[in-house]
Design an enzyme around this catalytic site. Sequence first.
Site, PDB file in Angstrom:
ATOM      1  N   GLU A  88       4.328 -10.071  -2.474  1.00  0.00           N
ATOM      2  CA  GLU A  88       3.547  -9.080  -1.737  1.00  0.00           C
ATOM      3  C   GLU A  88       2.603  -9.739  -0.732  1.00  0.00           C
ATOM      4  O   GLU A  88       2.423  -9.240   0.378  1.00  0.00           O
ATOM      5  CB  GLU A  88       2.751  -8.192  -2.705  1.00  0.00           C
ATOM      6  N   TYR A 105      -3.773  -1.966  -1.331  1.00  0.00           N
ATOM      7  CA  TYR A 105      -2.315  -1.916  -1.254  1.00  0.00           C
ATOM      8  C   TYR A 105      -1.680  -2.881  -2.250  1.00  0.00           C
ATOM      9  O   TYR A 105      -0.801  -2.502  -3.037  1.00  0.00           O
ATOM     10  CB  TYR A 105      -1.804  -2.235   0.158  1.00  0.00           C
ATOM     11  N   ASP A 124       0.531   1.045   2.613  1.00  0.00           N
ATOM     12  CA  ASP A 124       0.450   0.115   3.745  1.00  0.00           C
ATOM     13  C   ASP A 124       0.829   0.864   5.014  1.00  0.00           C
ATOM     14  O   ASP A 124       0.976   2.095   5.020  1.00  0.00           O
ATOM     15  CB  ASP A 124       1.358  -1.098   3.517  1.00  0.00           C
TER      16      ASP A 124
END
Length: 379
Positions: free
Chosen positions: A50, A133, A151
């Site tokens: 991520e 996020y 996002d």
Amino acid sequence: MLDLKDYGIDMWNPEKIDSFRRTLLNWYDQEKRDLPWRRTTNPYFIWVSEIMLQQTQVQTVIPYYQRFLEWFPTIEKLANAPEEKLLKAWEGLGYYSRVRNMQKAAQQIMTDFDGTFPSRFEDISELKGIGPYTAGAISSIAFNLPEPAVDGNVMRVMARLFEVDYDIGNPKNRKIFQAIMEKLIDPDRPGDFNQALMDLGTDIESAKNPRPDDSPIKFFCAAYLHGTYDKYPIKLPKKKPRPMEIQAFVIRNAEGKYLIEKNNAGPLLGGFWTFPIIETNFQSQQMDLFGQSQEILETLSQKDAFSEHYQLQPTWHETVHKKLTHTFSHQKWSIELLEGSVSDDKLPNHLELQWLHLEDFDNLPMATPQKKMMAQLLK
């Protein structure tokens, strides 16, 4: 709790929400991308992916992700990694504060959670470099918690879905899209739900060249049904990067080695090795590299400033290189190479400098601007 009606958004009834979830997840089950980080529920691995995927395309990330986990297979290995190896692992991805924050977060996990990645959303959110996020993505994918991962891709899909008349580029408006996602997220498959929207937003509902007719959720999408698809999302233009003129000094000694410097002070490229650099008009933050006052440097030419600071007296060459450019998020560099050679190559002690053959440059972390300079030199 935020009332979406105050923002002109009418949330669907429970039956329509359930239908939307089923439609989206059925599409995801058939069309989801096969990605390395989707073959695991290890929160550390998911976290690495991520962070890398922020500001970076999926295909670029895959080899970096695999190498990173080979070099740092555990949180403990990451926490204890030497800076140069850490930067080398990230070399070319840019936005280097990401990997520095990851190491700080790994050290937090070692200290505060006995080396085990925390499983509560609140604890994950407290880790360095992890915003709402990323905390939502890790929580939902690794721990199956019903936390939205909002996002830019998700905001784009939501803006079209509900005709949201608020700028998705304004951080103050993120709470609107967060509130929408809290209503929509599937409580049983939150990780898949978040990832389905990510896939949709990066392809069919992308910012450029979207294919609304191919969207699995088009009959839920208000912008599609009302013919307003081109209006959404609303996003005001970003401020353009500030142009800067940079001089790079390519200095070679009698052994054919080149002078390189580790940037220990400048706000950009910190920790990386590069040819000595200076901004031509002496207005840059990069002046920190010289450790002198701006007033002194303004009285010197670039060549004189170089000799003054590095205590070297090069013979300057007439070679003229084409200027090259590199764009950061807030600065656009125009870089000119200035070549010289020295016979006396003794270096001052107050800087971290070394002489190095070109073929050995790969052993040190070097950011993209330096790689562009090397490519220009080799031409």
